[in-house]
Design an enzyme around this catalytic site. Structure first.
Site, PDB file in Angstrom:
ATOM      1  N   THR A 207      29.421 106.451  64.711  1.00  0.00           N
ATOM      2  CA  THR A 207      30.610 107.212  64.329  1.00  0.00           C
ATOM      3  C   THR A 207      30.886 106.943  62.866  1.00  0.00           C
ATOM      4  O   THR A 207      30.533 105.877  62.331  1.00  0.00           O
ATOM      5  CB  THR A 207      31.837 106.819  65.167  1.00  0.00           C
ATOM      6  OG1 THR A 207      32.084 105.414  65.022  1.00  0.00           O
ATOM      7  CG2 THR A 207      31.612 107.131  66.638  1.00  0.00           C
ATOM      8  N   GLU A 208      31.553 107.906  62.212  1.00  0.00           N
ATOM      9  CA  GLU A 208      31.697 107.818  60.761  1.00  0.00           C
ATOM     10  C   GLU A 208      32.566 106.664  60.294  1.00  0.00           C
ATOM     11  O   GLU A 208      32.524 106.294  59.115  1.00  0.00           O
ATOM     12  CB  GLU A 208      32.243 109.132  60.191  1.00  0.00           C
ATOM     13  CG  GLU A 208      33.505 109.619  60.831  1.00  0.00           C
ATOM     14  CD  GLU A 208      33.231 110.649  61.909  1.00  0.00           C
ATOM     15  OE1 GLU A 208      34.006 111.611  62.011  1.00  0.00           O
ATOM     16  OE2 GLU A 208      32.243 110.495  62.662  1.00  0.00           O
ATOM     17  N   CYS A 209      33.350 106.069  61.201  1.00  0.00           N
ATOM     18  CA  CYS A 209      34.186 104.954  60.757  1.00  0.00           C
ATOM     19  C   CYS A 209      33.392 103.664  60.593  1.00  0.00           C
ATOM     20  O   CYS A 209      33.945 102.636  60.199  1.00  0.00           O
ATOM     21  CB  CYS A 209      35.347 104.745  61.719  1.00  0.00           C
ATOM     22  SG  CYS A 209      34.872 104.478  63.421  1.00  0.00           S
ATOM     23  N   GLY A 210      32.074 103.693  60.908  1.00  0.00           N
ATOM     24  CA  GLY A 210      31.233 102.550  60.585  1.00  0.00           C
ATOM     25  C   GLY A 210      30.573 101.858  61.755  1.00  0.00           C
ATOM     26  O   GLY A 210      30.023 100.768  61.597  1.00  0.00           O
TER      27      GLY A 210
END
Length: 567
Positions: A139-142
């Protein structure tokens, strides 16, 4: 950050605020004595913090939650690993139908991004199908790996493999690190444009990371219900029925705002699929509008699809019924089927110079039956080619090949048997680090002297970085096939091979497909260069034979220069 589910960009924001003369306030659960923390556990250095506010335990639930709804989950903060088989599967609904169909687009070894909402159901299906460990979710939050949280908890993951800062994750995405992404869609136009950023004329939601993810990923899968506003469906006995149709059409002539361009995706050579509970569409160069390629069992095109679209899609000549497994409960057996083995199309033989090629790239052996089937194929093919001409040279592509722990020894025994009985020589390329490590003690590897001689292409007694890269693998399987057989096809032969629809032009999609057949995965930037014609400002949709010859000549010349190949 011990009880945080993600690193996000706290350190970056603190650094920016400090550098701009601002004040940085750290809100914490408790204090630690100065110097008592391991330096590796400190994410925001004390030099960046001006003030610390301690929140009392009574306020932790409201002030220190790990998501909008979850206060604390130790599997999200990576303190414990939980048994994923205890996580419940999706209940049967339009959401499960869409997620199960979307999961069929996954391949072993895929690097995957899942968007919020409908797409997070793909993780649940992958877990139910026991293929979660065969792909790399993010996911793009890491978050790398693990089982992503769903709904309003979206972002964290249980049993994550790694956690990085958000900007580093986007560097990975923008650099083309993803193989496939699954995203939602509020509106879809006849040309395949997608709107996720403006849900009404007076409401700007914004795209978030959508732009970065979709523009740099080769395969983009959009997921969403066919209509909105009250849709109710019934899934029963492998079929779908519409109990109540939604009031709002989502497939429209034009979207309110273009967050993703279907036409631009075609110029980039992207593979774009649109999945709903009752139909699957795709966008391709062959048609300027969406093409209907699959319909759910129980759904009538004239009654349940066309009246609820603002435009008429192209109806595929090969219109298929969606897999009935999608419309049931329980596992679909993806591990043995979509993630399993298909041997017959992966073997080829060149009588001159007596070389057999096995392409096991992307395959997974998951059972003794798989190994037995592979042994049967080996014996059949190798007996046929060695009966009259003797031992054969074998070239085996193991890129992204894997096998389960229970069959590693059986596969190693098979490999050694084939080498002893049929091979004059064998060259293996690629493969997961797991595979190489597990089989290192079983397979006969070249000696150090033989390996150095092979890598030292210019015979100067030294191995350069370019020689190391070429010798180790890269596109060695492709180059060895060319060297022994194709001898670089003529321009006419290459054009004919790439022009799949025989219309006298080669589209970006045909270029990508043709290169993939030659074991080359061209980047979006490389594809743009190929489709760029001198004197024309934008990349063209398709190349004439003359343009194709010049473009491919330049492309291969660039590749040879980059790889240090003087052939």
């Amino acid at each position: 950050m011990e009880h945080e589910s993600v690193l996000s960009d706290a350190r970056l924001l603190a650094t920016a605020a400090k550098a701009s003369g601002g004040v940085v306030v750290a809100q914490v659960k408790r204090l630690a004595e100065t110097g008592s923390l391991n330096a590796r556990d400190v994410h925001v250095p004390g030099a960046l913090v001006d003030c610390v506010v301690v929140v009392p335990p009574s306020d932790h639930a409201t002030q220190h939650g790990m998501s909008y709804f979850t206060t604390y989950d130790p599997s999200w903060s990576h303190e414990v690993r939980v048994p994923l088989e205890d996580i419940p599967s999706l209940p049967v609904s339009e959401r499960s139908v869409i997620a199960r169909r979307a999961a069929m687009e996954l391949s072993p070894g895929d690097s995957v991004n899942l968007g919020i909402g409908m797409p997070d159901g793909v993780a649940s299906v992958a877990n139910e199908e026991k293929v979660l460990d065969r792909i790399f979710l993010s996911t793009e939050c890491g978050i790398h790996g693990g089982m992503g949280a769903a709904g309003h908890d979206f972002g964290p993951a249980a049993n994550a493999d790694a956690v990085v800062e958000m900007n580093h994750m986007f560097d990975y995405y923008n650099g083309g690190g993803l193989d496939i992404c699954f995203l939602g869609a509020a509106q879809i136009s006849k040309s395949g444009d997608v709107n996720v950023s403006r849900l009404s004329d007076d409401r700007l939601t914004g795209p978030g990371g959508f732009m970065d993810i979709t523009q740099a990923t080769n395969k983009v899968v959009y997921m969403g219900a066919f209509t909105a506003g009250g849709l109710r469906v019934k899934v029963d006995d492998g079929k779908l029925s519409i109990a109540k149709e939604g009031r709002i059409k989502k497939f429209v002539d034009e979207v309110r705002e273009v967050t993703f361009s279907g036409d631009q995706a075609m110029k980039e050579g992207q593979n774009v699929i649109y999945i709903t509970e009752r139909a699957v569409f795709k966008r391709s160069f062959e048609h300027p509008v969406l093409e209907l390629v699959e319909v759910a069992p129980g759904i009538d095109v004239e009654e349940h699809i066309l009246p609820h679209m603002e435009f008429a899609p192209v109806i595929s000549k090969n219109l298929k019924t969606m897999d009935p497994r999608i419309f049931t409960s329980g596992p679909m057996n993806l591990l043995s089927n979509e993630f399993g083995v298909n041997f017959e199309d992966r073997v080829s033989y060149d009588s001159e110079p007596h070389v057999i090629y096995f392409d096991w790239s992307g395959m997974t052996l998951s059972s003794q039956e798989d190994v037995d089937d592979l042994r049967s194929l080996y014996e059949t093919k190798l007996q046929a080619v060695t009966s009259s001409k003797g031992p054969v040279d074998a070239v085996i592509n193991l890129d992204n090949f894997d096998c389960r722990d229970t069959v590693v020894d059986a596969f190693a025994e098979l490999a050694n048997d084939m080498e002893r009985k049929y091979y004059k020589s064998v060259s293996r390329y690629g493969g997961h680090a797991f595979f190489r490590q597990r089989l290192a003690g079983h397979l006969k590897l070249q000696s150090a002297d033989e390996l150095f001689t092979r890598f030292d292409a210019d015979k100067n007694g030294l191995v350069s970085a370019a020689e190391l890269r070429i010798g180790y693998g890269g596109h060695a399987f492709f180059r060895q096939r060319l060297a022994g057989h194709l001898k670089l096809q003529s321009a006419d032969e290459l054009f004919t091979r790439f022009d799949a629809d025989k219309n006298g032009l080669v589209s970006a999609a045909e270029v990508r497909s043709g290169l993939l057949q030659m074991a080359i995965n061209v980047s979006p930037g490389g594809l743009r260069r190929i489709m760029s014609v001198p004197g024309v400002e934008d990349p063209v949709d398709a190349l004439t034979k003359e343009q194709f010859v010049k473009a491919m000549g330049g492309y291969f010349e660039h590749r040879h220069e980059y790889e240090g190949n003087s052939t």
